[in-house]
Write a protein that holds these residues in place. Structure first.
Motif, PDB file in Angstrom:
ATOM      1  N   LYS A   1       0.804  -1.206   0.000  1.00 52.68           N
ATOM      2  CA  LYS A   1       0.000   0.000   0.000  1.00 52.68           C
ATOM      3  C   LYS A   1       0.849   1.274   0.000  1.00 52.68           C
ATOM      4  N   THR A   2       2.146   1.125  -0.265  1.00 53.21           N
ATOM      5  CA  THR A   2       3.069   2.251  -0.168  1.00 53.21           C
ATOM      6  C   THR A   2       3.759   2.478  -1.504  1.00 53.21           C
ATOM      7  N   LEU A   3       3.896   3.741  -1.879  1.00 53.30           N
ATOM      8  CA  LEU A   3       4.514   4.055  -3.172  1.00 53.30           C
ATOM      9  C   LEU A   3       5.534   5.181  -3.023  1.00 53.30           C
ATOM     10  N   LEU A   4       6.396   5.272  -4.024  1.00 57.26           N
ATOM     11  CA  LEU A   4       7.328   6.383  -4.161  1.00 57.26           C
ATOM     12  C   LEU A   4       7.022   7.038  -5.500  1.00 57.26           C
ATOM     13  N   GLY A   5       6.736   8.339  -5.479  1.00 60.13           N
ATOM     14  CA  GLY A   5       6.361   9.046  -6.687  1.00 60.13           C
ATOM     15  C   GLY A   5       7.386  10.074  -7.108  1.00 60.13           C
ATOM     16  N   PHE A   6       7.531  10.245  -8.420  1.00 66.35           N
ATOM     17  CA  PHE A   6       8.421  11.260  -8.973  1.00 66.35           C
ATOM     18  C   PHE A   6       7.695  11.973 -10.103  1.00 66.35           C
ATOM     19  N   SER A   7       7.834  13.298 -10.157  1.00 73.53           N
ATOM     20  CA  SER A   7       7.205  14.100 -11.212  1.00 73.53           C
ATOM     21  C   SER A   7       8.176  15.145 -11.722  1.00 73.53           C
ATOM     22  N   THR A   8       8.076  15.449 -13.011  1.00 79.44           N
ATOM     23  CA  THR A   8       8.795  16.573 -13.586  1.00 79.44           C
ATOM     24  C   THR A   8       7.882  17.213 -14.626  1.00 79.44           C
ATOM     25  N   TRP A   9       8.009  18.527 -14.816  1.00 84.11           N
ATOM     26  CA  TRP A   9       7.057  19.225 -15.679  1.00 84.11           C
ATOM     27  C   TRP A   9       7.623  20.525 -16.252  1.00 84.11           C
ATOM     28  N   ARG A  10       6.988  20.956 -17.327  1.00 79.69           N
ATOM     29  CA  ARG A  10       7.175  22.284 -17.921  1.00 79.69           C
ATOM     30  C   ARG A  10       5.792  22.732 -18.393  1.00 79.69           C
ATOM     31  N   GLU A  11       5.176  23.648 -17.641  1.00 79.57           N
ATOM     32  CA  GLU A  11       3.780  23.982 -17.863  1.00 79.57           C
ATOM     33  C   GLU A  11       3.537  25.478 -17.713  1.00 79.57           C
ATOM     34  N   ILE A  12       2.490  25.966 -18.357  1.00 81.95           N
ATOM     35  CA  ILE A  12       2.003  27.323 -18.156  1.00 81.95           C
ATOM     36  C   ILE A  12       0.961  27.284 -17.045  1.00 81.95           C
ATOM     37  N   ARG A  13       1.061  28.221 -16.111  1.00 77.10           N
ATOM     38  CA  ARG A  13       0.120  28.277 -15.000  1.00 77.10           C
ATOM     39  C   ARG A  13      -0.355  29.701 -14.760  1.00 77.10           C
ATOM     40  N   SER A  14      -1.479  29.798 -14.056  1.00 75.94           N
ATOM     41  CA  SER A  14      -1.966  31.109 -13.639  1.00 75.94           C
ATOM     42  C   SER A  14      -1.130  31.581 -12.454  1.00 75.94           C
TER      43      SER A  14
END
Length: 226
Positions: free
Chosen positions: A108-121
């Motif tokens: 029930k346990t996870l390790l998450g990784f994210s990377t991004w290049r986005e336009i935001r308000s």
């Protein structure tokens, strides 16, 4: 002093797409997003005022892939074009995307990784948009298939390219760097419905001295897909 009504905005968006889903529940597809923003109160800049009205088009390829039985990759790669009615030198035209990878190293346990290049308000009224580039990583706990609790360290660079002031005054655009922690809770009562709440704390550095500060934010979101 800036009037309280100055940052008022009406932003409408619509997204359409088509996915192919395999028997293994992997999927690949494409989506198109259109956004339109209107600002009833013009922004005050040196020498006058500016209308921040914009139109934005985004075309993307989206992917969900089970790398192994315990890890899943989510990816979106696309092209975004934002056009402003006035001060068109701040328009944006280029690549945007996001990559998320979740690894379940326990039942029930996870390790998450994210990377991004986005336009935001933006979170203030110094720009009609910011270009966000960053990454985040941290553990999560999913006691059921519908509930997820997660903590992440975040490093994010914010480029205030939507600010008409830097164009009109020939000064460098504002650039901020955020480092901090985010606590997140997500609940999906159905496959097409997602509810979430988050707490974000950290510190922000900036090339504009008066914009450096400690940061605290609470957010809540609801997403329904048809």
């Amino acid at each position: 002093e800036v009037p309280r009504e100055a940052p008022d905005a009406r932003i409408c968006s619509a997204t359409g797409g088509l996915d192919y889903v395999t028997p293994q529940d992997n999927s690949i597809g494409g989506q198109i997003k259109y956004s339109e923003g209107e600002y009833p109160n013009r922004e005050v800049v040196p020498g006058g005022t500016v209308d921040n009205q914009f139109e934005e088009y985004e075309a993307s390829v989206v992917l969900r892939y089970g790398v192994t039985g315990k890890s899943t990759l989510y990816a979106r790669a696309g092209y975004t074009n934002r056009w402003h009615e006035q001060v068109t030198e701040r328009n944006f035209d280029g690549f945007t995307g996001r990559l998320d990878y979740d690894w379940y190293f326990g039942p029930k346990t996870l390790l998450g990784f994210s990377t991004w290049r986005e336009i935001r308000s933006p979170e203030d009224l110094s720009a009609s948009y910011v270009l966000s580039t960053g990454w985040a990583a941290g553990p999560g706990w999913a006691p059921t298939s519908k509930l997820l609790v997660q903590a992440r360290y975040i490093r994010e660079d914010l480029d205030y390219r939507g600010d008409p002031g830097f164009v009109l005054t020939a000064t460098p655009p504002r650039e901020d760097t955020f480092r901090g922690l985010q606590l997140y809770g997500g609940y999906a009562p159905r496959r097409n419905i997602r509810l979430s709440i988050g707490l974000k704390v950290g510190d922000r550095e900036s090339n504009v001295v008066t914009r450096e500060y400690d940061y605290h934010a609470i957010s809540a979101n609801a997403k329904v897909q048809f």
